[in-house]
Every structure is written in structure tokens, then in C-alpha cells.
Design an enzyme around this catalytic site. Structure first.
Site, PDB file in Angstrom:
ATOM      1  N   THR A 238      17.365  11.871  24.159  1.00 21.21           N
ATOM      2  CA  THR A 238      17.666  10.489  24.536  1.00 21.21           C
ATOM      3  C   THR A 238      16.416   9.628  24.585  1.00 21.21           C
ATOM      4  OG1 THR A 238      19.524  11.272  25.873  1.00 21.21           O
ATOM      5  CG2 THR A 238      18.735   9.029  26.283  1.00 21.21           C
TER       6      THR A 238
ATOM      7  N   HIS B 152      20.471  31.375  23.238  1.00 20.10           N
ATOM      8  CA  HIS B 152      21.327  31.940  22.202  1.00 20.10           C
ATOM      9  C   HIS B 152      21.376  33.465  22.278  1.00 20.10           C
ATOM     10  CE1 HIS B 152      21.879  27.958  20.710  1.00 20.10           C
ATOM     11  NE2 HIS B 152      20.564  27.780  20.673  1.00 20.10           N
TER      12      HIS B 152
ATOM     13  N   SER C 236     -29.145   6.032  13.073  1.00 17.09           N
ATOM     14  CA  SER C 236     -27.676   5.953  13.088  1.00 17.09           C
ATOM     15  C   SER C 236     -27.134   6.081  14.504  1.00 17.09           C
ATOM     16  CB  SER C 236     -27.083   7.050  12.194  1.00 17.09           C
ATOM     17  OG  SER C 236     -27.292   8.337  12.751  1.00 17.09           O
TER      18      SER C 236
ATOM     19  N   ASP D  85       9.860  22.569  23.172  1.00 13.86           N
ATOM     20  CA  ASP D  85       9.929  22.140  24.574  1.00 13.86           C
ATOM     21  C   ASP D  85      10.086  23.312  25.547  1.00 13.86           C
ATOM     22  OD1 ASP D  85      12.505  22.728  23.768  1.00 13.86           O
ATOM     23  OD2 ASP D  85      13.340  20.756  24.221  1.00 13.86           O
TER      24      ASP D  85
END
Length: 732
Positions: free
Chosen positions: A427, A579, A33, A527
């Protein structure tokens, strides 16, 4: 550069020479193989190569399926068939078989007079081949040398490597082992496993259910087990015991099972007796076979619910499909494995093996390409063409081992280990080939589609194009790293909840479709965390144990590294630095709250204030002009402040203070030794943040350093770092 010129000159000289006579010797179904793809490659180039095929070993034994017939079915002319196996299946029979092969091989090799003999692996038959060829001054190319498995196979494999003149190995570790064994690094090719050239392209056939049905009857995809256990010649008694326990566990597990007979090593006869004593060949759940054609075996393994035993196929080929594997005993425990392999080294009870089946059966893992990327055969053929038959045959050994190796590869240039990095922004969608040193070799950018289907299709299309370009750039892609906005579960490769900027991007499994399409492992991360990973590997965070990266761009984000590891939190929302609330009644944030750092200091917040001032005719001053009203941005606000606009300056001072207060909160919470500001606004915010820290932080935190990132593409570099830093070993 000199090496490259020398290689080019060699290749030009070679084109004027006669064909290279290559003898490929195959001993059993397993090594065929690996050798068959090379044989097809040699046969397809008759102008460069003359192929001779020698068959020996268990290929010619009826009990093992007379597997020489599959070589004939592949339309290869077998130049010689050597009956070299002395039956007995014990240690003495193995020794006698080596002796018989050594008696018969000289006549065949003298008649064929090959320029190169290709030998594979670690079987005792291969040792006889290498010994005969070395003593007859025939060059030897050894495939899959330098690997470590954990049994007598290691000794045989390393002995063949010492006899061989050239080496085509599969992994970087194997290459390093050969160099440590004092082999000449200029004669080592890091090629990958030749069987991967076939299995990566052929394992997803539309007729796979027909193949499964032919061998196992009516059974569902991923609802059966493939079992393949061989004897361990250095511990035959224990390996037979493990085999018996495996059979008992499989009977109790009550699934359909395809079980292959063991190889011809010492102890196999006893294992077959155990199988027949338990009635496996008559058991309704079992199908016992001596041989399965490789193309069909690929389908059976890739769609199995689990593979169990100690075959090298489990730790090598099965990883390319993400098939769960249970490796029993010591026969393969030294090999490099993907995360699909669960080791049961001390398989001393049926319950332990049964529990391993419960853990593994039906799972799916990321595809692993540790042992190859599907391009081994072209490398090996080029390697053969580059051999200078006028060079002295006597081997030279390199003492001491070379620490900084320069391995021979395509065109004698070391392939660059690389990653595919994907950055999903609000974007644009970007894909890059990134080298181990953080160099962006190639980058592609497209507009980010608005729908899930279009986005996934574009990611796959761009990644496929990048992988093809990687081959042309001599880069070996090790995996795919993805940076995306939103909350991410990196353990599962799933985007849990997206930002408003990326639509239709919640509860999205990114790992599975990309891994299935590219046959590569895939990592997914937020990210902000990617920016921190980029700094840890390539930037200011390199070598720093505790630091924080703050991204200042369209939004505010970041990542926290503690004890050199990312902090994710219990629900994967740690380091949502944008935040942090710095006011009880501040401006509204995109998260729905008020007074967040992002509502003051992000690019969108500054753009909002710039538009407000512009609408009130308070933005423009001497030296500042706008071409279009809709082009008002954060940059216009900064320019206005620089030209003396006091209202614009007040907005920016408030933004800088808000960001600084947020970072002070971070300092008081996790106490890093370094703060790295990243993103388009980083350089603008560095001084205000330092001032706020000096004014408002505790004295013990005021000396913490704040720097601006030097990295131009933190998201792409961070995504790549997940791939480039990845290693995994699982032990049970």
C-alpha cells in the site's frame, strides 16, 4: 549542551573580529584538487577570510606540466612561487628539496603572517611547510591526516599531524588513528575529502564524450583504461619492476589507455625511462600525458572501463563513481576502500596483472562515499571560523588515547552516522533516516504507485528529499537499504519476482538507478529477511547466533539466521515460512497451492473468514458492531471471538494451530534457539504457538523460547541495518 553554548559564544565573538588570514600552500597537481574547493570557499567569503596562496614543488616544473597555470586559470592570485625542487628524482634529491624549501619558506611566511596555514597530505614538500610554520608559531590545519597507505608517505603524513594544531580528516578510521596518536579530539574535524564536493556534483557532464574524445580519440564509454603508477620510495627497484609488468600487461590487453606520468618522487626518472624504452609515447593504444585538468580527469576516471596503478585517486575518488580499480603493489594497501578496488599486492608477473584486468575491466560497482559526502568545504570553513586565536598556541596531547571520542564537527556536534531506509509495501512507500542506534530520525510516507516508472521516480524523489533533510538534522548518510516484498537477489540488488500486492515489480534492478542518483551504495533485501536483520541488530536477536523471525501481517513471512548470518538459499527463496504446508487439502493460498500456513493464519486469511461469517450473519454478537460491510477485517474476527463468538474462536484456534505447526516444522529443520514473532498479529499468536510447540514438538525442541518483537518498524530498521553493518575488503 555546554560545548554547544561555548561554540555559539565563540562564533558570536568571532563575528566582531577581523578577517581570518588563511594561507593555502599547494605543492602539486594532486593536492591542488583537494585544496581548490577550500580555496574557492575562502574566496567566496571575503568578509570572513583573507586568502593567500603559496605555490611550490612540482607545480613549477615544466616536465610535470607547469601546473601552477591551472591555479592562475582558476583566477587565484598567487602570492609567492617558490622553486624548491632539486632535480635528480632520487632519495638525496628529495632530502635536498626539503632543505631548500626550509631555506626559502621563512621569508614568505614572515611576510604573509597568516593566522592559519592549510597543509595537505603526505608529500615531502608538505613536511617542509609544516616544519617551517610550526617553528614560526603559525597555526597549522592538516588535511587528510590519520590515514594509512603503506609506504614512507605514512611516516611523513603522521609527522605532519604531530606538527599540526588542527586536523580535518576524511574517514572515521582516520579520526580514530589521530586520537590514538594522542591528538586533542576537540581539534579534529571529521569533514570528508574536499575533492568530493566537486566530483560528486560534476562527474556526470553531458559533454563527457567530447572530453574522452579530446584525450583518447574515438573510443566508446567504459572501453578504455586510465593508468597512473608512482614510485614507492622505500622499494624503488620493485616498484619499477611492477611498472614494467603493468605496461606489458596493458600492451597485451589491447585497449585504449590514458597513462599519466609518475610524480616527482625518487624513482620516477627510472619509470619514465621504462616508459620510453617500450615506446609508450608512440604506441597507437596509449596517450601519455603529464597533466589533465581535474574537472576533465573526473570525467575520464568516472567513465573508464578500469583504472590501474597505485595512485590514491584509485582507492579514493574512483570509488565515488563505482569505477573498477586495480591497485598494484603496496603503496595504497593500507587505505580504506570500496568494493570496486581489487588489490594485486604481489604483482610479480605480467599474467597476474593481465588476469586482474580481465576480472575488473568493464564492471560497475556501487558508488562508495567512504571518503566524503560532498559537504566537506562548509564544515572546514565553519571549523576555521571557530578557531580561537587567543588560545595558547602550544599543542596539548591526550594521554592515554581517548576511547569514547567526541569529535569536533559542524557546530561542535558529532554528526550521526545514519542510513536511508526504504520500505516498499503493498500500500505505502516509506523512507526513513535511521541512526546507528536504531532511532528513526525522520520518516516519510507516500502511497505506493501502481507502475514501475512512477514508483522509481517517487523513490528517487523521496530519497533526495531525505538526504537534504539529513544534512539539516546533522546526520551523515552512509548508504541506502531497501526492504521489498517478493524474491530478491541481494548480491545484485535485483527484485526477481514480486508479490501480487506490488505490480510491475519483477526483474527490477533497484541498486543501479538509486546508486547513480544518490552517489551512495545501495542494498536490497526481502522484507521478511529485513525483519530478521532488524532483530539481529536492534531487537531480541541481538547476540543470538541462531534464531527465526516470523512476520504475521497481511501475509506470513520471515527470516532465518544461522551462525549470525541470513540464510538465502540457492535461488533466494529460503525462509518462505508462509508457504510451509500444514495440510494436504487446506484452503487455497496466494501462491497457488493449498494448505499453506499463510492460507490459514495471515491477515488476509482471517479477513476472508471474517467476511464469510459476516455474509452468513454469524459474525456479529453482542458488543460487536460494524459501520460498513466493506470494513470487515481480521480485527473484527478477533473482537467477535473475544465477545464469545464460538465460530470466530474456532477460526482463530485453527489459524493459531496452523502457524504453530509451521513453526514446529521450522524448529525440527533448523533448530534455532529463539523464535521471534513480529507484525500486527504477533501478540495474538504468541500463546497459541507456544501451546502447539509444547504439544507437538520433539522434547528436545519444546524448550525453545517464543517472544513477541518489541520493534515498531522492523522493515525500516532491517533495511537500515544492511547499511550500518556494512564493511568490505577485497584482496587478490
Amino acid at each position: 549542551m555546554q560545548r554547544g553554548r561555548d561554540h555559539t559564544e565563540k562564533m558570536e565573538d568571532f563575528s566582531k573580529k577581523r578577517r581570518l588570514r588563511v594561507c593555502v600552500a599547494t605543492c602539486n597537481r594532486a593536492d591542488y584538487s583537494k585544496l581548490a574547493p577550500i580555496m574557492f570557499g575562502l574566496k567566496a567569503d571575503p568578509d570572513s577570510f583573507e586568502l593567500e596562496v603559496v605555490v611550490l614543488g612540482s607545480h613549477l616544473i615544466d616536465d610535470y606540466g607547469n601546473t601552477f597555470r591551472m591555479i592562475e586559470q582558476d583566477d587565484f592570485d598567487i602570492g609567492s612561487k617558490l622553486h624548491t625542487i632539486v632535480r635528480g628524482e632520487d632519495e638525496a634529491a628529495m632530502v635536498e628539496s626539503v632543505g631548500l624549501a626550509l631555506v626559502k619558506l621563512p621569508d614568505v611566511l614572515h611576510r604573509l603572517s597568516p593566522d592559519v596555514l592549510v597543509v595537505h597530505g603526505d608529500r615531502f614538500d608538505a613536511l617542509a611547510l609544516a616544519t617551517a610554520a610550526a617553528l614560526m608559531n603559525i597555526r597549522i590545519l592538516h588535511l587528510e591526516g590519520g590515514e594509512v597507505s603503506g609506504t614512507i608517505d605514512d611516516s611523513i603524513r603522521h609527522a605532519i599531524s604531530k606538527l599540526a594544531h588542527y586536523h580535518a580528516c576524511c574517514t572515521r578510521s582516520a579520526e580514530q588513528h589521530l586520537i590514538a596518536m594522542c591528538e586533542d579530539h576537540t581539534r579534529i574535524l571529521l569533514a570528508g575529502c574536499p575533492s568530493y564536493d566537486k566530483l560528486l556534483s560534476a562527474h556526470r557532464r553531458e559533454d563527457h564524450m567530447d572530453i574522452i574524445k579530446a584525450w583518447l580519440g574515438d573510443v566508446k564509454d567504459q572501453n578504455y583504461i586510465v593508468a597512473l603508477q608512482h614510485p614507492v620510495t622505500t622499494d624503488i627497484k620493485n616498484s619499477i619492476k611492477i611498472y614494467e609488468l603493468m605496461l606489458d600487461a596493458l600492451i597485451s590487453f589491447n585497449k585504449k589507455i590514458l597513462i599519466l606520468f609518475p610524480n616527482i618522487d625518487a624513482g620516477s626518472k627510472e619509470m619514465v625511462r621504462v616508459m620510453r624504452k617500450k615506446g609508450i609515447e608512440q604506441h597507437p593504444n596509449f596517450r601519455a600525458v603529464k597533466h589533465v585538468p581535474f574537472e576533465q580527469f573526473i570525467q575520464l576516471v568516472s567513465h573508464a572501463g578500469c583504472m590501474i596503478g597505485n595512485s590514491s585517486c584509485g582507492v579514493r575518488e574512483a570509488g565515488a563513481f563505482g569505477t573498477p580499480v586495480i591497485n598494484l603493489g603496496s603503496r595504497q594497501t593500507g587505505r580504506e576502500t570500496g568494493e570496486n578496488v581489487l588489490h594485486v599486492r604481489d604483482a610479480d608477473t605480467q599474467n597476474k596483472i593481465y588476469h586482474a584486468l580481465e576480472l575488473q575491466f568493464g564492471k560497475r560497482y556501487p558508488c562508495s562515499k567512504i571518503y566524503g559526502d560532498g559537504n566537506a568545504v562548509p564544515r572546514i570553513l565553519k571549523f576555521l571560523q571557530s578557531m580561537d586565536l587567543d588560545e595558547p598556541l602550544q599543542k596539548t596531547f591526550r594521554f592515554p588515547p581517548v576511547k569514547e571520542c567526541i569529535s569536533q564537527d559542524i557546530d561542535h556536534i558529532l554528526e550521526t552516522q545514519s542510513a536511508l531506509a526504504v520500505d516498499l509495501g503493498g500500500t505505502n512507500l516509506r523512507v526513513a533516516i535511521v541512526s546507528m542506534k536504531g532511532k528513526i530520525v525522520q520518516k516519510y510516507t507516500q502511497a505506493n504507485p501502481k507502475t514501475y516508472e512512477d514508483r522509481i521516480d517517487l523513490i528517487l524523489k523521496m530519497c533526495m528529499e531525505a538526504t537534504l533533510e539529513a544534512v539539516r538534522c546533522n546526520c551523515r548518510v552512509l548508504g541506502v537499504g531497501i526492504s521489498t516484498g517478493g524474491r530478491v537477489n541481494p548480491q545484485e540488488g535485483v527484485v526477481l519476482h514480486s508479490t501480487k500486492l506490488i505490480q510491475e515489480w519483477s526483474s527490477v534492478d533497484l541498486r543501479t538507478p538509486i546508486s547513480d542518483k544518490l552517489h551512495l551504495p545501495v542494498w536490497v533485501e526481502n522484507d521478511g529477511n529485513c525483519a530478521a536483520l532488524a532483530e539481529r541488530k536492534f531487537g531480541h536477536g541481538k547476540g543470538v547466533e541462531n534464531f527465526v523471525t516470523v512476520i504475521t501481517g497481511t501475509g506470513i513471512g520471515g527470516g532465518i539466521v544461522q551462525h549470525s548470518e541470513l540464510i538465502h538459499g540457492s535461488t533466494f527463496c529460503a525462509a518462505e515460512l508462509g508457504h510451509i504446508m500444514v495440510s494436504l487439502d487446506g484452503p487455497e493460498c496466494s501462491c497457488g497451492g493449498r494448505g499453506c500456513v499463510e492460507a490459514y493464519a495471515s491477515g488476509l486469511a482471517l479477513q476472508r473468514e471474517a467476511k464469510r461469517l459476516h455474509d452468513e450473519d454469524l459474525l456479529l454478537v453482542d458488543g460487536v458492531s460494524l459501520k460498513k460491510e466493506e470494513s470487515v477485517s481480521a480485527i473484527d474476527l478477533i473482537n467477535a471471538a473475544r465477545h464469545g463468538n464460538t465460530k470466530a474462536d474456532a477460526v482463530l484456534r485453527t489459524a493459531g494451530t496452523a502457524l504453530g505447526v509451521g513453526i514446529v516444522n521450522i524448529l525440527h529443520t533448523v533448530n534455532p534457539s529463539l523464535v521471534i514473532l513480529s507484525g500486527v498479529l504477533a501478540s495474538f499468536y504468541e500463546k497459541p504457538v507456544q501451546q502447539v510447540i509444547g504439544q507437538r514438538a520433539l522434547s528436545s525442541a519444546q524448550g525453545i523460547k517464543v517472544v513477541t518483537s518489541d520493534l515498531e518498524e522492523p522493515a525500516l530498521l532491517g533495511a537500515a541495518s544492511m547499511v550500518l553493518d556494512y564493511t568490505t575488503r577485497r584482496t587478490y
